[in-house]
Design a protein around this motif. Structure first.
Motif, mmCIF file in Angstrom:
data_model
loop_
_atom_site.group_PDB
_atom_site.id
_atom_site.type_symbol
_atom_site.label_atom_id
_atom_site.label_comp_id
_atom_site.label_asym_id
_atom_site.label_seq_id
_atom_site.Cartn_x
_atom_site.Cartn_y
_atom_site.Cartn_z
ATOM 1 N N LEU A 1 0.840 -1.201 0.000
ATOM 2 C CA LEU A 1 0.000 0.000 0.000
ATOM 3 C C LEU A 1 0.876 1.253 0.000
ATOM 4 N N SER A 2 1.959 1.227 0.795
ATOM 5 C CA SER A 2 2.881 2.357 0.833
ATOM 6 C C SER A 2 3.562 2.554 -0.519
ATOM 7 N N ILE A 3 3.937 1.449 -1.161
ATOM 8 C CA ILE A 3 4.579 1.536 -2.475
ATOM 9 C C ILE A 3 3.622 2.148 -3.497
ATOM 10 N N ALA A 4 2.371 1.675 -3.493
ATOM 11 C CA ALA A 4 1.385 2.210 -4.430
ATOM 12 C C ALA A 4 1.159 3.700 -4.202
ATOM 13 N N ALA A 5 1.081 4.096 -2.916
ATOM 14 C CA ALA A 5 0.884 5.510 -2.602
ATOM 15 C C ALA A 5 2.070 6.338 -3.072
ATOM 16 N N ALA A 6 3.287 5.799 -2.905
ATOM 17 C CA ALA A 6 4.484 6.535 -3.331
ATOM 18 C C ALA A 6 4.486 6.750 -4.844
ATOM 19 N N VAL A 7 4.109 5.714 -5.595
ATOM 20 C CA VAL A 7 4.082 5.837 -7.056
ATOM 21 C C VAL A 7 3.086 6.903 -7.487
#
Length: 313
Positions: free
Chosen positions: A19-25
């Motif tokens: 979820l954090s990775i998706a938000a960062a992208v």
């Protein structure tokens, strides 16, 4: 005697990091769009910090799977300290981003430019900040609940990013209202300073873990409360030591009982102490050591290093 908690970390940790990775992208894309619209150094610095979030989240994903590996012959105490590697790498990435942001800000301060499309750029950046805010609160809450330094560190970094974005947005709006071009790179320099503070705080946290810092005061109080239930004329305790390794807590304590007790009776007390400590702190691994209270040698190992034998022993 030793008791341990289950070694594997919940699979939900990996899902939350995704979820954090998706938000960062998503936020990188939005912030770069905002920078492209406005040419703001502050918004560019904000986007660079989100790039750091992305790399840190990917490394955290690797660490979570690594830390979840069960104990083996080479790592008899488990792999939970791998969590601190995520905090270490993230702190270094943050400090590197701060240096880059500072350099770009100084260049823009020396060569200021006129900002454009401020309203649209601010709106796009604000949308990115809302995404980070929601994800940050989720990660911090779950990090505390699951005692994961990786999740909590990632969430707190995102929360810092939220405040950074808020400051950048205010700075960009200020440029639009006043026309003072230097305000934008000055805000970027402030962002760099804030990022440095975040990196230093994370560095302190992972070094504390590597140095086997004791459990926090509230958890130490819980340990003492459990031991107090057993303290009486027959049962005493010393050499209490605690430390944390990632999600796992370690507790070791020596139990002093009358030498005339049977092994079974002393062992029953040790088992009860062990069980109640693990019940009170379910993430704990407990080590207990039985000693006869009448034997002077029982008191030679109250400190970390055992004292010399008394004369005549």
């Amino acid at each position: 005697m030793t008791s341990q908690m289950p070694g594997n970390q919940p699979p939900s940790l990996a899902r939350l990091i995704w979820l954090s990775i998706a938000a960062a992208v998503v936020t990188i894309g939005l912030k770069l769009l905002a920078w492209g619209l406005t040419s703001s150094a502050g918004l560019l610095s904000d986007a660079l910090e989100s790039v750091v979030n992305l790399f840190a989240a990917f490394f955290a994903l690797v660490v979570v799977h690594w830390a979840a590996r069960p104990a083996d012959e080479e790592h008899a105490y488990g792999h939970e300290k791998a969590d601190y590697l995520a905090a270490a790498v993230e702190s270094l990435l943050i400090l590197g981003a701060a240096a880059t942001i500072g350099y770009l800000a100084v260049q823009r301060l020396l060569h200021p430019v006129q900002l454009s499309h401020i309203g649209l750029g601010v709106a796009v950046s604000a949308a990115a900040s809302v995404i980070n805010l929601v994800v940050a609160r989720t990660l911090i809450g779950e990090g505390k609940r699951q005692r994961s330094i990786v999740l909590e560190a990632d969430g707190r970094h995102l929360m810092t990013d939220v405040w950074t974005s808020a400051g950048v947005i205010v700075g960009v709006i200020g440029v639009g209202l006043t026309g003072w071009k230097q305000l934008d790179p000055l805000v970027a320099l402030a962002v760099a300073g804030n990022v440095v503070v975040t990196g230093i705080l994370l560095m302190r946290r992972f070094t504390g873990g590597l140095m086997d810092r004791a459990l926090p005061p509230n958890e130490q109080a819980i340990v003492e409360e459990v031991l107090d239930r057993f303290r009486d004329d027959d049962v005493r305790f010393h050499a209490l030591r605690t430390r944390r390794a990632g999600r796992r807590a370690f507790i070791s304590v020596h139990i002093l009982v009358p030498g005339g007790w049977s092994v079974q009776r002393a062992h029953d007390v040790a088992e009860r102490v062990d069980a109640e400590l693990r019940d009170a702190l379910q993430h704990a691994t407990v080590f207990t050591h039985l000693e006869p209270v009448e034997d002077p040698r029982s008191f030679l190992d109250a400190a970390l290093d055992r004292e010399d034998q008394p004369p005549g022993e």
